[in-house]
Design a protein around this motif. Structure first.
Motif, PDB file in Angstrom:
ATOM      1  N   SER A  11      57.424  23.939 -41.196  1.00 57.05           N
ATOM      2  CA  SER A  11      56.342  23.576 -40.289  1.00 57.05           C
ATOM      3  C   SER A  11      55.476  24.770 -39.912  1.00 57.05           C
ATOM      4  N   LYS A  40      52.720  23.919 -30.942  1.00 56.55           N
ATOM      5  CA  LYS A  40      51.891  23.763 -32.140  1.00 56.55           C
ATOM      6  C   LYS A  40      51.307  25.145 -32.357  1.00 56.55           C
ATOM      7  N   GLY A  59      56.299  13.850 -31.699  1.00 51.40           N
ATOM      8  CA  GLY A  59      55.137  13.772 -32.597  1.00 51.40           C
ATOM      9  C   GLY A  59      55.222  14.826 -33.691  1.00 51.40           C
ATOM     10  N   ASN A  60      55.612  16.038 -33.315  1.00 45.10           N
ATOM     11  CA  ASN A  60      55.787  17.102 -34.316  1.00 45.10           C
ATOM     12  C   ASN A  60      56.891  16.740 -35.306  1.00 45.10           C
ATOM     13  N   ASP A  63      55.639  14.140 -37.622  1.00 42.75           N
ATOM     14  CA  ASP A  63      54.750  14.750 -38.617  1.00 42.75           C
ATOM     15  C   ASP A  63      55.551  15.301 -39.791  1.00 42.75           C
ATOM     16  N   LYS A  66      56.395  12.551 -42.128  1.00 45.45           N
ATOM     17  CA  LYS A  66      55.253  12.124 -42.952  1.00 45.45           C
ATOM     18  C   LYS A  66      55.236  12.863 -44.287  1.00 45.45           C
ATOM     19  N   GLU A  67      55.759  14.087 -44.306  1.00 46.39           N
ATOM     20  CA  GLU A  67      55.816  14.852 -45.557  1.00 46.39           C
ATOM     21  C   GLU A  67      56.682  14.155 -46.606  1.00 46.39           C
TER      22      GLU A  67
END
Length: 131
Positions: A11, A40, A59-60, A63, A66-67
């Motif tokens: 990340s 972030k 949320g992080n 994310d 999603k990868e």
């Protein structure tokens, strides 16, 4: 399982490089997302606000999922680590808003603290990417 069956996602967290870990690892049908905060880059979102930190931290973590082409519907387990018992209700409220429709099993722990004292919440999640 061959090493080709394992995929890792970074990340950009400075701790990933200095500690030698990946944000998320997919192995077979499972994806695990390690300890994630509301940072972030170098900015901490929701300073002093456990609800916002929980929302941004998950949320992080989402994310990272999603990868692997996964979303909230794939989440089967969550963990929340809080630095104060007073924040349980606010962290729980954020969790419910994000995961109420999928109802993963969850663990919530109160810990002594985090590497940065402004962090109130750290989260983890696991997802299933099978049929």
């Amino acid at each position: 399982m061959t090493s080709d069956a394992v995929r890792r996602v970074q990340s950009g967290s400075p701790w990933e490089e200095s500690f030698g870990f990946a944000r998320a690892v997919a192995a077979g049908d499972r994806v695990s997302v390690g300890g994630t905060t509301s940072f972030k880059g170098t900015v901490l979102y929701g300073e002093g606000d456990p609800y916002e930190q929980t929302r941004v931290a998950f949320g992080n973590a989402l994310d990272a999922l999603k990868e692997f082409g996964l979303g909230v519907e794939s989440v089967i387990r969550t963990r929340m680590y809080l630095s104060h018992v007073r924040d349980v209700d606010e962290a729980g409220r954020a969790h419910k808003e994000l995961f109420d429709s999928v109802r993963p099993c969850t663990t919530l722990l109160v810990v002594e603290g985090f590497v940065d004292p402004r962090i109130l919440v750290e989260v983890e999640l696991e997802a299933f990417r099978g049929a």
